[in-house]
Design a protein around this motif. Structure first.
Motif, PDB file in Angstrom:
ATOM      1  N   HIS A  18      44.127  27.991  53.928  1.00  0.00           N
ATOM      2  CA  HIS A  18      43.817  26.926  52.982  1.00  0.00           C
ATOM      3  C   HIS A  18      42.959  25.844  53.619  1.00  0.00           C
ATOM      4  N   MET A  36      38.626  25.189  41.218  1.00  0.00           N
ATOM      5  CA  MET A  36      39.899  25.418  40.529  1.00  0.00           C
ATOM      6  C   MET A  36      40.859  26.214  41.412  1.00  0.00           C
ATOM      7  N   LEU A  37      40.315  27.041  42.294  1.00  0.00           N
ATOM      8  CA  LEU A  37      41.112  27.847  43.229  1.00  0.00           C
ATOM      9  C   LEU A  37      42.161  28.713  42.551  1.00  0.00           C
ATOM     10  N   ASP A  38      41.845  29.226  41.373  1.00  0.00           N
ATOM     11  CA  ASP A  38      42.729  30.200  40.740  1.00  0.00           C
ATOM     12  C   ASP A  38      42.406  31.597  41.276  1.00  0.00           C
ATOM     13  N   ASP A  39      43.148  32.599  40.805  1.00  0.00           N
ATOM     14  CA  ASP A  39      42.929  33.959  41.300  1.00  0.00           C
ATOM     15  C   ASP A  39      41.567  34.506  40.883  1.00  0.00           C
ATOM     16  N   GLY A  40      41.029  33.947  39.826  1.00  0.00           N
ATOM     17  CA  GLY A  40      39.701  34.350  39.379  1.00  0.00           C
ATOM     18  C   GLY A  40      39.021  33.160  38.756  1.00  0.00           C
ATOM     19  N   ALA A  41      37.732  33.322  38.469  1.00  0.00           N
ATOM     20  CA  ALA A  41      36.980  32.234  37.846  1.00  0.00           C
ATOM     21  C   ALA A  41      36.936  32.444  36.340  1.00  0.00           C
ATOM     22  N   THR A  42      36.981  31.359  35.596  1.00  0.00           N
ATOM     23  CA  THR A  42      36.817  31.417  34.146  1.00  0.00           C
ATOM     24  C   THR A  42      35.403  30.946  33.817  1.00  0.00           C
ATOM     25  N   LEU A  43      34.651  31.815  33.143  1.00  0.00           N
ATOM     26  CA  LEU A  43      33.221  31.563  32.969  1.00  0.00           C
ATOM     27  C   LEU A  43      32.820  31.585  31.498  1.00  0.00           C
ATOM     28  N   SER A  92      30.305  36.383  43.229  1.00  0.00           N
ATOM     29  CA  SER A  92      31.536  36.305  44.012  1.00  0.00           C
ATOM     30  C   SER A  92      31.197  36.653  45.455  1.00  0.00           C
ATOM     31  N   THR A 126      33.811  32.533  42.879  1.00  0.00           N
ATOM     32  CA  THR A 126      35.121  33.061  43.268  1.00  0.00           C
ATOM     33  C   THR A 126      34.939  33.815  44.579  1.00  0.00           C
ATOM     34  N   GLY A 127      36.001  33.878  45.373  1.00  0.00           N
ATOM     35  CA  GLY A 127      35.828  34.510  46.672  1.00  0.00           C
ATOM     36  C   GLY A 127      37.140  34.946  47.277  1.00  0.00           C
ATOM     37  N   ASP A 128      37.012  35.577  48.427  1.00  0.00           N
ATOM     38  CA  ASP A 128      38.177  36.114  49.130  1.00  0.00           C
ATOM     39  C   ASP A 128      37.799  36.249  50.601  1.00  0.00           C
TER      40      ASP A 128
END
Lengths: 341, 341
Positions: A18, A36-43, A92, A126-128
């Motif tokens: 983090h 937002m740091l969610d599991d995915g992006a809302t677009l 991503s 979004t990323g990982d």
């Protein structure tokens, strides 16, 4: 970051992950969706049709003249989306980092990605990040996936080439591959030799906005121009003929190819496109491409042969050579240059 | 495929790449979009709002009880997209293969991915394959990126937890992490220990279709339940309290955790979700989850504390322990289990 190397802990999903995300990644890729740091992006997607593409970059070395793995990964996916006739909007980023990579190198690469994103006009949303132990990867591998919106009535698949189409190439070939190879082997390089990695989405937009009919768009990356033309010839079941003398290669690049025994037709490009265009629109599209920052050396390199050509030649690519003969340009056989992108 | 190991040539973009794609990959991932073999996929998106997520899988070992890296990669991204409240539709696959991987292993992994895609009801529409020399990666790494459509009026971001919300967990924790760790160390395993890797999108659809209000959806993967709850507590700036006795852990998994000195709260799950739900809807949502194939052991594990709780506790997670005390559940510090997904 207190430590100056990436540790396994940076990929744990815990506290240190983090802190890397909030201290290094977020400030560079600053945008409200990623934050937002969610599991995915809302677009928001103002279109019924989108293009979706993915590419993983394992280039070695990770730094080379004119760029690094970071802008290569952004431009590569921006271009793959653009080659669907789309306007790229979002990408991503998936990182695989080898433990021990200097944090400084990671920061340079991420900063280059952020800059490339701005230049292309896209957002990294979004990323990982994964970290693997020393010796289980090679410094850093980067996956980028991209989304773009496709305007109505646009269809530029490789299956759309038609007899009579002119083939436009947006500039010199083999720059990227020869640059990476030379950097890898630590060869003394002419300063003319640097990657051509560049975003082509603005060029594609200009072509599409011109309103002229485009049958096929494709960027000849891995496998080079020769392989890409073969793919299109097969997908469209047509015969393609190109003229060797029309294909621009920088002198320094051509010299290096000769020295090393490589055919520039099979060397990767990272900032070039080919467009198949009906003959009556070819000059106009060529002029549009030439006006783009990355299309100054664009030219017509060949054409799709008429419908009545020998059926045996369908799916094949021929080249009129400099000395006046004609030879088959086959698909690349085997590995010419590994880890070029 | 004549040879029985992956060669560098398989990633060249040339003839051998094409034969691997056409002989192994296309028949398994059979769908008309992928079969176009363009640089990207062209997709119909009947929504103005989409979810987009990416994840890279570097799990070691690549085969473990209950699954392998292939279904893990498909389910993981399906779930990340579903946790945005979306219906996952399409995923991309980016492979990094170490030279020498048995083709048989690759085929098993790809077949598992295809099966997982069918089970989740998504299509694998675009992909990329890179091969790196022996010793430059570890067998295979897989990136998947996913796209889904978000229904109107759905917003389940981690920032939406509200005082009074009940926290529902869809089943036992720590199964995946303990399975991978045990397989890696070649520990003698109880047959109860296997990955929980599963697609949760059908469960999410049922929850959303029930019409009950959902504030947050999240799957507690890397970092485990403890880390995910901390993320939500911070994003929403609320105090969370969970009850240890309410959290289901399989006996065999709990035993292995005790033996190895791990806290199941920080062990990765790959087929579980947590839902934050207003108290008046909690029982109904719980029943909906229990009806799903992967939600049989769902239960309420805690709640978001009232607005008037001590401001110092905001952003924190507490747990009432089995013996009646209360302790802080902190975010995971450092690397507990590397390469778990």
């Amino acid at each position: 970051m207190a430590d100056n190397k990436v540790l396994l802990d940076h990929g744990s999903g815990g506290k240190i992950s983090h802190s890397m995300i909030s201290e290094i990644i977020l400030p560079l890729f600053d945008n409200p969706i990623l934050a937002m740091l969610d599991d995915g992006a809302t677009l928001d997607i103002p279109s019924d049709k989108i293009a979706f593409s993915t590419d993983t970059y394992v280039v070695e070395p990770i730094f080379f003249p004119g760029g690094n793995i970071g802008d290569l990964a952004v431009n590569g996916t921006v271009n793959d989306v653009a080659m669907c006739g789309a306007k790229p909007l979002y990408i991503s980023v998936g990182l695989i980092i080898e433990e021990g990579l200097p944090i400084k190198d990671l920061e340079i690469i991420l900063k280059t990605m952020a800059d490339a994103g701005r230049k292309a006009g896209i957002n990294i949303v979004t990323g990982d990040t994964k970290v693997v132990p020393r010796g289980k990867a090679d410094k850093i591998f980067i996956n980028t996936s991209g989304i773009g919106i496709i305007p109505d009535n646009i269809n530029v698949t490789g299956a759309n080439a038609r007899p009579g189409d002119k083939i436009i190439l947006s500039g010199t070939i083999a720059d990227h591959g020869i640059t990476v190879l030379s950097a890898r082997e630590d060869l003394k390089m002419n300063s003319d030799i640097k990657t051509d990695s560049a975003p082509l989405n603005h060029m594609v937009k200009a072509i599409i906005d011109s309103g002229k009919k485009i049958h096929v768009l494709r960027d000849p990356t891995r496998g080079g121009l020769g392989t890409t033309l073969n793919e299109i010839a097969r997908q469209s079941n047509v015969e393609i003929k190109i003229q060797e003398k029309a294909i621009p290669v920088k002198n320094a690049v051509a010299g290096m190819c000769e020295l090393l025994g490589f055919d520039p037709l099979y060397i990767a490009n990272e900032g070039k496109l080919i467009a198949f265009v009906p003959p009556e629109h070819a000059d106009h599209v060529l002029e549009t491409i030439k006006k783009d920052e990355f299309g100054k050396h664009a030219c017509i390199i060949g054409q799709v042969m008429p419908e009545d050509s020998d059926p045996e030649n369908k799916g094949r690519v021929y080249m009129e050579t400099l000395i006046g003969g004609t030879r088959i340009v086959d698909m690349l056989t085997g590995e010419q240059l590994p880890r070029i992108c």
